[in-house]
Design a protein around this motif. Structure first.
Motif, PDB file in Angstrom:
ATOM      1  N   GLY A  16      10.035   1.994  11.278  1.00  0.00           N
ATOM      2  CA  GLY A  16       9.198   3.128  10.943  1.00  0.00           C
ATOM      3  C   GLY A  16       7.780   2.722  10.573  1.00  0.00           C
ATOM      4  O   GLY A  16       7.392   1.557  10.675  1.00  0.00           O
ATOM      5  N   SER A  17       7.018   3.723  10.121  1.00  0.00           N
ATOM      6  CA  SER A  17       5.612   3.519   9.791  1.00  0.00           C
ATOM      7  C   SER A  17       5.266   4.141   8.445  1.00  0.00           C
ATOM      8  O   SER A  17       5.910   5.100   8.009  1.00  0.00           O
ATOM      9  N   LEU A  18       4.256   3.571   7.832  1.00  0.00           N
ATOM     10  CA  LEU A  18       3.669   4.130   6.612  1.00  0.00           C
ATOM     11  C   LEU A  18       2.177   3.854   6.657  1.00  0.00           C
ATOM     12  O   LEU A  18       1.738   2.865   7.259  1.00  0.00           O
ATOM     13  N   ARG A  19       1.416   4.718   5.984  1.00  0.00           N
ATOM     14  CA  ARG A  19      -0.016   4.450   5.819  1.00  0.00           C
ATOM     15  C   ARG A  19      -0.330   4.428   4.333  1.00  0.00           C
ATOM     16  O   ARG A  19      -0.137   5.435   3.642  1.00  0.00           O
ATOM     17  N   LEU A  20      -0.807   3.299   3.876  1.00  0.00           N
ATOM     18  CA  LEU A  20      -1.241   3.168   2.490  1.00  0.00           C
ATOM     19  C   LEU A  20      -2.717   3.507   2.377  1.00  0.00           C
ATOM     20  O   LEU A  20      -3.498   3.235   3.292  1.00  0.00           O
ATOM     21  N   SER A  21      -3.069   4.085   1.245  1.00  0.00           N
ATOM     22  CA  SER A  21      -4.463   4.377   0.942  1.00  0.00           C
ATOM     23  C   SER A  21      -4.832   3.720  -0.382  1.00  0.00           C
ATOM     24  O   SER A  21      -3.979   3.534  -1.254  1.00  0.00           O
ATOM     25  N   CYS A  22      -6.101   3.422  -0.525  1.00  0.00           N
ATOM     26  CA  CYS A  22      -6.619   2.854  -1.769  1.00  0.00           C
ATOM     27  C   CYS A  22      -7.934   3.559  -2.056  1.00  0.00           C
ATOM     28  O   CYS A  22      -8.915   3.364  -1.329  1.00  0.00           O
ATOM     29  N   ASP A  62      -0.507 -13.818   9.662  1.00  0.00           N
ATOM     30  CA  ASP A  62       0.252 -13.904  10.919  1.00  0.00           C
ATOM     31  C   ASP A  62       1.488 -13.003  10.896  1.00  0.00           C
ATOM     32  O   ASP A  62       1.897 -12.463  11.918  1.00  0.00           O
ATOM     33  N   SER A  63       2.075 -12.842   9.725  1.00  0.00           N
ATOM     34  CA  SER A  63       3.317 -12.083   9.607  1.00  0.00           C
ATOM     35  C   SER A  63       3.140 -10.592   9.904  1.00  0.00           C
ATOM     36  O   SER A  63       4.124  -9.898  10.169  1.00  0.00           O
ATOM     37  N   VAL A  64       1.905 -10.096   9.853  1.00  0.00           N
ATOM     38  CA  VAL A  64       1.683  -8.666  10.073  1.00  0.00           C
ATOM     39  C   VAL A  64       0.783  -8.383  11.269  1.00  0.00           C
ATOM     40  O   VAL A  64       0.603  -7.226  11.649  1.00  0.00           O
ATOM     41  N   TYR A  80      -7.577   1.769   3.896  1.00  0.00           N
ATOM     42  CA  TYR A  80      -6.273   2.133   4.457  1.00  0.00           C
ATOM     43  C   TYR A  80      -5.542   0.894   4.963  1.00  0.00           C
ATOM     44  O   TYR A  80      -6.149  -0.102   5.313  1.00  0.00           O
ATOM     45  N   LEU A  81      -4.236   1.033   5.034  1.00  0.00           N
ATOM     46  CA  LEU A  81      -3.409   0.043   5.706  1.00  0.00           C
ATOM     47  C   LEU A  81      -2.348   0.805   6.496  1.00  0.00           C
ATOM     48  O   LEU A  81      -1.428   1.378   5.903  1.00  0.00           O
ATOM     49  N   GLN A  82      -2.506   0.838   7.804  1.00  0.00           N
ATOM     50  CA  GLN A  82      -1.513   1.453   8.670  1.00  0.00           C
ATOM     51  C   GLN A  82      -0.461   0.410   9.005  1.00  0.00           C
ATOM     52  O   GLN A  82      -0.790  -0.652   9.551  1.00  0.00           O
ATOM     53  N   MET A  83       0.770   0.707   8.667  1.00  0.00           N
ATOM     54  CA  MET A  83       1.862  -0.252   8.859  1.00  0.00           C
ATOM     55  C   MET A  83       2.862   0.330   9.848  1.00  0.00           C
ATOM     56  O   MET A  83       3.473   1.371   9.577  1.00  0.00           O
ATOM     57  N   ASN A  84       2.996  -0.314  10.976  1.00  0.00           N
ATOM     58  CA  ASN A  84       3.934   0.110  12.018  1.00  0.00           C
ATOM     59  C   ASN A  84       5.013  -0.948  12.214  1.00  0.00           C
ATOM     60  O   ASN A  84       4.861  -2.086  11.779  1.00  0.00           O
ATOM     61  N   SER A  85       6.082  -0.549  12.883  1.00  0.00           N
ATOM     62  CA  SER A  85       7.186  -1.466  13.178  1.00  0.00           C
ATOM     63  C   SER A  85       7.617  -2.219  11.923  1.00  0.00           C
ATOM     64  O   SER A  85       7.779  -3.443  11.930  1.00  0.00           O
ATOM     65  N   LEU A  86       7.808  -1.489  10.860  1.00  0.00           N
ATOM     66  CA  LEU A  86       8.130  -2.112   9.582  1.00  0.00           C
ATOM     67  C   LEU A  86       9.483  -2.815   9.630  1.00  0.00           C
ATOM     68  O   LEU A  86      10.430  -2.363  10.302  1.00  0.00           O
TER      69      LEU A  86
END
Length: 123
Positions: A16-22, A62-64, A80-86
């Protein structure tokens, strides 16, 4: 004094995906390079990604690389940090940080840090 507040964490299934905000306040946001770091229970803090003040330069662990995207909106003072293929191994507390020094992967060079937001990826 810059204040940073993260949001957007939560529980998500693997793939899945998440988007973090700061959200930043108290300073001129574009003057600061910004970074995301994470720490899982029992593990050392880990660099995730960083972006320069103007947004023109980015750096990824490298891991991300290829799955996460760091970005910023200086008009909204938000990172922001868009995180896909978690993956389950992405489970950690994610913290944003600001530095007035050249872009770095070294946490101690970041002057200001948020409290973090929990990301949990279930298998």
């Amino acid at each position: 004094q810059v204040q940073l507040v993260e949001s957007g964490g939560g529980l998500v299934q693997a793939g899945g995906s998440l988007r973090l905000s700061c959200a930043a306040s108290g300073g001129t946001f574009s003057n600061y390079g910004m970074g995301w770091f994470r720490q899982a229970p029992g593990k050392e803090r880990e660099f995730v990604a960083a972006i320069s003040g103007g947004g023109g330069r980015t750096d990824y662990a490298d891991s991300v690389k290829g799955r996460f995207t760091i970005s910023r909106d200086n008009a909204k003072n938000t990172l922001y940090l868009q995180m896909n293929s978690l993956k389950p191994e992405d489970t950690a507390v994610y913290r944003c940080a600001a530095t007035d020094k050249p872009l770095s992967r070294w946490y101690l060079l970041y002057n200001y840090r948020g409290r973090g937001t929990q990301v949990t990826v279930s298998s």
